[in-house]
Design an enzyme around this catalytic site. Structure first.
Site, PDB file in Angstrom:
ATOM      1  N   LYS A   1      -8.862  -2.954  -2.910  1.00  0.00           N
ATOM      2  CA  LYS A   1      -8.749  -3.610  -1.596  1.00  0.00           C
ATOM      3  C   LYS A   1      -7.414  -4.335  -1.402  1.00  0.00           C
ATOM      4  O   LYS A   1      -7.342  -5.396  -0.787  1.00  0.00           O
ATOM      5  CB  LYS A   1      -9.914  -4.584  -1.348  1.00  0.00           C
TER       6      LYS A   1
ATOM      7  N   ASP B   1      -5.100  -0.165  13.093  1.00  0.00           N
ATOM      8  CA  ASP B   1      -6.098   0.256  14.085  1.00  0.00           C
ATOM      9  C   ASP B   1      -6.141   1.771  14.257  1.00  0.00           C
ATOM     10  O   ASP B   1      -7.193   2.340  14.547  1.00  0.00           O
ATOM     11  CB  ASP B   1      -5.837  -0.424  15.431  1.00  0.00           C
TER      12      ASP B   1
ATOM     13  N   THR C   1      -5.194   2.734   0.286  1.00  0.00           N
ATOM     14  CA  THR C   1      -5.303   3.834   1.254  1.00  0.00           C
ATOM     15  C   THR C   1      -4.101   3.837   2.193  1.00  0.00           C
ATOM     16  O   THR C   1      -3.593   4.897   2.564  1.00  0.00           O
ATOM     17  CB  THR C   1      -6.620   3.708   2.051  1.00  0.00           C
TER      18      THR C   1
ATOM     19  N   HIS D   1      -7.039   2.377  -9.872  1.00  0.00           N
ATOM     20  CA  HIS D   1      -7.226   0.923  -9.865  1.00  0.00           C
ATOM     21  C   HIS D   1      -7.191   0.383 -11.295  1.00  0.00           C
ATOM     22  O   HIS D   1      -7.486  -0.791 -11.524  1.00  0.00           O
ATOM     23  CB  HIS D   1      -8.571   0.544  -9.233  1.00  0.00           C
TER      24      HIS D   1
END
Length: 301
Positions: free
Chosen positions: A53, A238, A57, A115
């Site tokens: 997080k 967005d 991405t 990760h």
């Protein structure tokens, strides 16, 4: 290529945390360990490494567009990002193994995501002098984002309420271990391994175009200013949140009714979650854990 059908992917229950070589993990990232450990990297591989997080991405998509946006535009609409940028240690029943996806990637270079803390990264990446792009995010926002991710992802341990999760975060009892060790481990590695670009999520939010230019410079790409601008527009939060190929809505382990995979993408959202007492406690722990490092973070921009 069609969007893969993972509707048969079922998880019986949330996994338990296990101690794996001194790091908190779940079996979904350790069951394929022999193949992960012995993975054969190539000199032109690009490893995208982050604590969960922290912008994985986002950077994966930027890299994919930089390298393949023009030559293979159909990739952008036919394949989810997790098929184009394999998650190396991933081992979920009903999904292709991360190592297999990476081994069969038709592209060159191969963008690969992990990760894993620096000490668990397959040694062939260092031996082959592969490029590593590390993205770090300030601990407070990272904790908030990880909490909401654990709430909606059935492949993660049960997070409990926010306070319970925050205590675990401060103790380092999260999948992939303590945030502090993760960001510091790669920062330290950067001092001896020149092929690491250490990026900050906050810098990317502040000026995405500038950070795309930094990436191009690190990768030796002579991408035109017009092309960089086009990519920068295409990777705005967005836009990606609405894009089925980047928002993970095609994975059934994630319950978007609880929280979307891409939630806010802001800097400073921690203020909406931390109480005064939690913030004071967090600052105290942070000071202790980060006292021997030179890496500095911004909690607002």
């Amino acid at each position: 290529m069609e969007i893969p059908d993972f509707s048969s992917m079922k998880l019986d229950s949330r996994p338990e945390l296990i101690d794996f070589e001194g790091v908190s993990m779940t079996r979904y990232f350790t069951d394929n360990w022999e193949k992960v450990k012995n993975f054969q990297a190539r000199p032109d591989d690009i490893l995208i490494a982050t604590y969960p997080k922290a912008g994985t991405t986002w950077v994966s998509y930027i890299l994919d567009l930089l390298y393949f946006g023009n030559e293979s535009p159909e990739r952008q609409t036919s394949q989810p990002i997790y098929m184009r940028v394999p998650f190396l240690e991933m081992c979920f029943q009903g999904l292709p193994l991360g190592t297999e996806l990476a081994d069969t990637l038709p592209t060159s270079p191969r963008p690969i995501k992990t990760h894993l803390p620096v000490q668990l990264v397959p040694k062939s990446f260092w031996e082959q002098n592969s490029k590593v792009v590390y993205v770090a995010r300030n601990a407070k926002d990272n904790a908030v984002s990880y909490f909401h991710f654990d709430r909606m992802n059935m492949g993660q341990p049960e997070p409990g309420d926010w306070n319970t999760f925050l205590q675990k975060f401060m103790d380092g009892r999260n999948v992939f271990g303590p945030w502090y060790d993760h960001v510091n481990g790669y920062w330290k590695k950067k001092q001896t391994y020149s092929n690491i670009l250490y990026m900050f999520y906050e810098d990317m939010v502040e000026d995405t175009g500038r950070e795309v230019a930094r990436l191009c410079s690190f990768l030796g790409l002579s991408t035109s200013a017009t092309e960089r601008e086009r990519i920068t527009k295409g990777v705005q939060f967005d836009v990606m949140k609405q894009n089925k190929m980047t928002n993970y809505s095609t994975l059934p382990v994630m319950d978007f009714k609880i929280s979307p995979f891409m939630r806010k993408g802001k800097v400073g959202d921690w203020r909406n979650h931390f109480t005064v007492a939690q913030n004071e406690q967090f600052d105290e722990v942070y000071k202790q854990k980060m006292k021997n490092t030179t890496v500095k973070f911004r909690t607002e921009i």
